[in-house]
Structure formats: structure tokens, C-alpha cells
Design a protein around this motif. Structure first.
Motif, PDB file in Angstrom:
ATOM      1  N   ILE A   1     -35.684  37.976 -28.719  1.00 60.72           N
ATOM      2  CA  ILE A   1     -35.283  39.336 -29.052  1.00 60.72           C
ATOM      3  C   ILE A   1     -36.549  40.177 -29.255  1.00 60.72           C
ATOM      4  CG2 ILE A   1     -34.084  40.787 -30.765  1.00 60.72           C
ATOM      5  CD1 ILE A   1     -32.291  38.990 -28.939  1.00 60.72           C
ATOM      6  N   GLY A   2     -36.555  41.380 -28.683  1.00 56.04           N
ATOM      7  CA  GLY A   2     -37.698  42.276 -28.784  1.00 56.04           C
ATOM      8  C   GLY A   2     -38.702  42.122 -27.664  1.00 56.04           C
ATOM      9  N   HIS A   3     -38.490  41.146 -26.799  1.00 50.96           N
ATOM     10  CA  HIS A   3     -39.380  40.993 -25.646  1.00 50.96           C
ATOM     11  C   HIS A   3     -39.010  41.976 -24.543  1.00 50.96           C
ATOM     12  CE1 HIS A   3     -41.270  36.742 -26.189  1.00 50.96           C
ATOM     13  NE2 HIS A   3     -41.341  37.460 -27.286  1.00 50.96           N
ATOM     14  N   ILE A   4     -39.978  42.315 -23.719  1.00 50.39           N
ATOM     15  CA  ILE A   4     -39.708  43.126 -22.543  1.00 50.39           C
ATOM     16  C   ILE A   4     -39.151  42.196 -21.478  1.00 50.39           C
ATOM     17  CG2 ILE A   4     -40.716  44.539 -20.710  1.00 50.39           C
ATOM     18  CD1 ILE A   4     -42.710  45.575 -22.787  1.00 50.39           C
ATOM     19  N   VAL A   5     -38.040  42.592 -20.885  1.00 49.74           N
ATOM     20  CA  VAL A   5     -37.370  41.800 -19.869  1.00 49.74           C
ATOM     21  C   VAL A   5     -37.518  42.509 -18.534  1.00 49.74           C
ATOM     22  CG1 VAL A   5     -35.134  40.877 -19.113  1.00 49.74           C
ATOM     23  CG2 VAL A   5     -35.701  40.947 -21.555  1.00 49.74           C
ATOM     24  N   LYS A   6     -37.796  41.724 -17.493  1.00 51.70           N
ATOM     25  CA  LYS A   6     -37.862  42.260 -16.136  1.00 51.70           C
ATOM     26  C   LYS A   6     -36.919  41.420 -15.275  1.00 51.70           C
ATOM     27  CE  LYS A   6     -41.620  41.572 -13.661  1.00 51.70           C
ATOM     28  NZ  LYS A   6     -42.939  41.700 -12.996  1.00 51.70           N
TER      29      LYS A   6
ATOM     30  N   GLN B   1     -36.351  46.972 -15.933  1.00 51.12           N
ATOM     31  CA  GLN B   1     -37.139  46.564 -17.094  1.00 51.12           C
ATOM     32  C   GLN B   1     -36.565  47.244 -18.323  1.00 51.12           C
ATOM     33  OE1 GLN B   1     -41.419  46.321 -17.292  1.00 51.12           O
ATOM     34  NE2 GLN B   1     -41.583  46.133 -15.068  1.00 51.12           N
ATOM     35  N   PHE B   2     -36.521  46.484 -19.424  1.00 61.15           N
ATOM     36  CA  PHE B   2     -35.966  46.983 -20.671  1.00 61.15           C
ATOM     37  C   PHE B   2     -36.375  46.045 -21.796  1.00 61.15           C
ATOM     38  CE2 PHE B   2     -33.022  44.531 -18.192  1.00 61.15           C
ATOM     39  CZ  PHE B   2     -32.636  43.518 -19.060  1.00 61.15           C
TER      40      PHE B   2
ATOM     41  N   PHE C   1     -37.693  37.591 -15.917  1.00 62.67           N
ATOM     42  CA  PHE C   1     -38.951  37.322 -16.597  1.00 62.67           C
ATOM     43  C   PHE C   1     -38.908  38.000 -17.971  1.00 62.67           C
ATOM     44  CE2 PHE C   1     -39.621  37.777 -12.067  1.00 62.67           C
ATOM     45  CZ  PHE C   1     -40.441  36.711 -11.729  1.00 62.67           C
ATOM     46  N   SER C   2     -39.738  37.538 -18.882  1.00 56.91           N
ATOM     47  CA  SER C   2     -39.904  38.275 -20.133  1.00 56.91           C
ATOM     48  C   SER C   2     -41.337  38.112 -20.617  1.00 56.91           C
ATOM     49  CB  SER C   2     -38.911  37.817 -21.202  1.00 56.91           C
ATOM     50  OG  SER C   2     -39.287  36.585 -21.772  1.00 56.91           O
ATOM     51  N   ARG C   3     -41.692  39.012 -21.518  1.00 49.21           N
ATOM     52  CA  ARG C   3     -43.024  38.925 -22.138  1.00 49.21           C
ATOM     53  C   ARG C   3     -42.970  39.535 -23.530  1.00 49.21           C
ATOM     54  NH1 ARG C   3     -46.098  43.662 -22.304  1.00 49.21           N
ATOM     55  NH2 ARG C   3     -45.421  45.333 -20.922  1.00 49.21           N
ATOM     56  N   ASN C   4     -43.778  38.987 -24.388  1.00 50.01           N
ATOM     57  CA  ASN C   4     -43.983  39.564 -25.708  1.00 50.01           C
ATOM     58  C   ASN C   4     -44.643  40.924 -25.500  1.00 50.01           C
ATOM     59  OD1 ASN C   4     -45.501  40.245 -28.184  1.00 50.01           O
ATOM     60  ND2 ASN C   4     -44.838  38.225 -28.881  1.00 50.01           N
TER      61      ASN C   4
ATOM     62  N   ARG D   1     -48.349  41.148 -25.032  1.00 49.54           N
ATOM     63  CA  ARG D   1     -48.990  40.479 -23.897  1.00 49.54           C
ATOM     64  C   ARG D   1     -48.712  41.242 -22.614  1.00 49.54           C
ATOM     65  NH1 ARG D   1     -47.608  34.508 -25.688  1.00 49.54           N
ATOM     66  NH2 ARG D   1     -49.220  34.328 -27.275  1.00 49.54           N
ATOM     67  N   GLN D   2     -49.522  41.000 -21.602  1.00 53.56           N
ATOM     68  CA  GLN D   2     -49.346  41.660 -20.316  1.00 53.56           C
ATOM     69  C   GLN D   2     -48.606  40.796 -19.301  1.00 53.56           C
ATOM     70  OE1 GLN D   2     -50.104  44.921 -19.604  1.00 53.56           O
ATOM     71  NE2 GLN D   2     -50.406  44.936 -21.812  1.00 53.56           N
ATOM     72  N   GLU D   3     -48.717  39.466 -19.432  1.00 57.01           N
ATOM     73  CA  GLU D   3     -48.169  38.567 -18.437  1.00 57.01           C
ATOM     74  C   GLU D   3     -46.695  38.258 -18.716  1.00 57.01           C
ATOM     75  OE1 GLU D   3     -50.738  37.150 -20.569  1.00 57.01           O
ATOM     76  OE2 GLU D   3     -52.165  38.364 -19.449  1.00 57.01           O
ATOM     77  N   PHE D   4     -45.894  38.358 -17.672  1.00 60.41           N
ATOM     78  CA  PHE D   4     -44.492  37.955 -17.744  1.00 60.41           C
ATOM     79  C   PHE D   4     -44.382  36.466 -17.442  1.00 60.41           C
ATOM     80  CE2 PHE D   4     -43.792  42.475 -17.083  1.00 60.41           C
ATOM     81  CZ  PHE D   4     -42.655  42.723 -17.836  1.00 60.41           C
ATOM     82  N   GLU D   5     -43.406  35.804 -18.063  1.00 60.14           N
ATOM     83  CA  GLU D   5     -43.084  34.412 -17.764  1.00 60.14           C
ATOM     84  C   GLU D   5     -41.695  34.361 -17.144  1.00 60.14           C
ATOM     85  OE1 GLU D   5     -43.372  31.744 -21.078  1.00 60.14           O
ATOM     86  OE2 GLU D   5     -45.172  32.731 -21.832  1.00 60.14           O
ATOM     87  N   LYS D   6     -41.551  33.544 -16.084  1.00 55.41           N
ATOM     88  CA  LYS D   6     -40.240  33.395 -15.450  1.00 55.41           C
ATOM     89  C   LYS D   6     -39.322  32.629 -16.397  1.00 55.41           C
ATOM     90  CE  LYS D   6     -39.149  32.651 -10.891  1.00 55.41           C
ATOM     91  NZ  LYS D   6     -39.124  31.858  -9.646  1.00 55.41           N
ATOM     92  N   LYS D   7     -38.122  33.174 -16.610  1.00 56.43           N
ATOM     93  CA  LYS D   7     -37.165  32.582 -17.542  1.00 56.43           C
ATOM     94  C   LYS D   7     -35.911  32.064 -16.861  1.00 56.43           C
ATOM     95  CE  LYS D   7     -39.666  33.550 -21.148  1.00 56.43           C
ATOM     96  NZ  LYS D   7     -40.056  32.559 -22.143  1.00 56.43           N
TER      97      LYS D   7
END
Length: 154
Positions: free
Chosen positions: A63-68, A8-9, A88-91, A94-100
Motif C-alpha cells: 500500500i502506498g507504492h506507485i503501480v505501473k 500509473q497510480f 510493476f510497483s515501486r516504493n 525509489r526509481q526502479e520498478f519491480e515486476k509483480k
């Protein structure tokens, strides 16, 4: 032995493409890094990438989203490991990640001279693991068909 690796980053401005999103090449680099970490942890060996297949970008990462990046062993041969990768990433708000993005990478464990070495066997225990293992086996069959089709062009 750990079958799953999670990175995660935060996506950075250096990852941006001309459209203002994370560049696909950056995502592919993260996929390879997480896949390598997973495969080398599983095998306790240096590993080389031998196949990346079916990479699917569902939607852009900002850019600036958390990536998992999640990498998981789903099948092993005698020297190879099939690793399923999901990005996945998320703003940050927000708490929920979306599959990318999703793909499968095949790594082979090698010794200091580059010769393949045996890897521990993956034994699917849960229904989800068994389903993923069957997915890997189906993809192996499809790759054989694709290689046959490609042969005249190689």
C-alpha cells in the motif's frame, strides 16, 4: 493505432487485503482495465474479455507504492487480440520498478449487437515483438490442450 497502454497510480488503503498488501482482486481489476483500454484502442471497438490465463503473482504490492500496469498487443486473430499485461510497483522513495504480476488476456472486438468484428492485424516488427507473438501462439496451442482435458468436467 497504439499497441501499448500504460497506467500509473498509487495503491490505496482501500486496495488492502488482510495481510496488509494489495489484494489480488484489485490487481486483477487493474489488469482487466488496462487490457480493455489497450484492446479497445487497438480495435476502435468495444471489447469483451474471453480469456485470462497464466496470471502469475511474483511478489506482493505494498500500500502506498506507485503501480505501473503495462498492456501490449502481442498477437491478433481476425476478431481477437492477445494482450500481454505486466504489473510493476515501486516504493515512492525509489526509481526502479519491480515486476509483480504477469498474464495474457484475450479480448474480442464486438459491435453494438455483440457480434465479433474484424480487428487490425498486428505485425511484429522487432525481435522482442516477434518473440512475444510466438509466445502468444504457443499459449493458444496450450489452451487447446487444456480445453480438451477440461471437457469431461464442463
Amino acid at each position: 493505432m497504439n499497441q501499448k497502454t500504460i497506467f500509473q497510480f498509487i495503491s490505496e488503503p482501500a486496495d488492502v487485503n488482510y495481510g496488509g498488501n494489495v489484494h489480488g482482486g484489485s490487481v486483477m481489476k487493474w489488469i482487466d482495465q488496462a487490457g480493455y483500454a489497450c484492446a479497445s484502442s487497438w480495435s476502435s471497438s468495444y471489447c469483451v474479455t474471453v480469456y485470462v490465463g497464466g496470471i502469475r503473482f511474483y511478489s506482493p504490492i505494498k500500500i502506498g507504492h506507485i503501480v505501473k500496469v503495462e498492456a501490449q498487443v502481442i498477437y491478433t486473430g481476425s476478431t481477437s487480440m492477445h494482450i500481454a499485461i505486466n504489473v510493476f510497483s515501486r516504493n515512492i522513495k525509489r526509481q526502479e520498478f519491480e515486476k509483480k504480476t504477469h498474464c495474457i488476456i484475450v479480448f474480442v472486438a464486438v459491435d453494438d449487437e455483440g457480434a465479433p468484428v474484424k480487428v487490425p492485424k498486428f505485425n511484429a516488427a522487432t525481435d522482442d515483438e516477434k518473440q512475444m507473438e510466438q509466445y502468444a501462439i504457443k499459449l493458444m496451442d496450450l489452451r487447446k490442450q487444456i480445453e480438451t482435458e477440461m471437457q469431461p468436467f464442463l
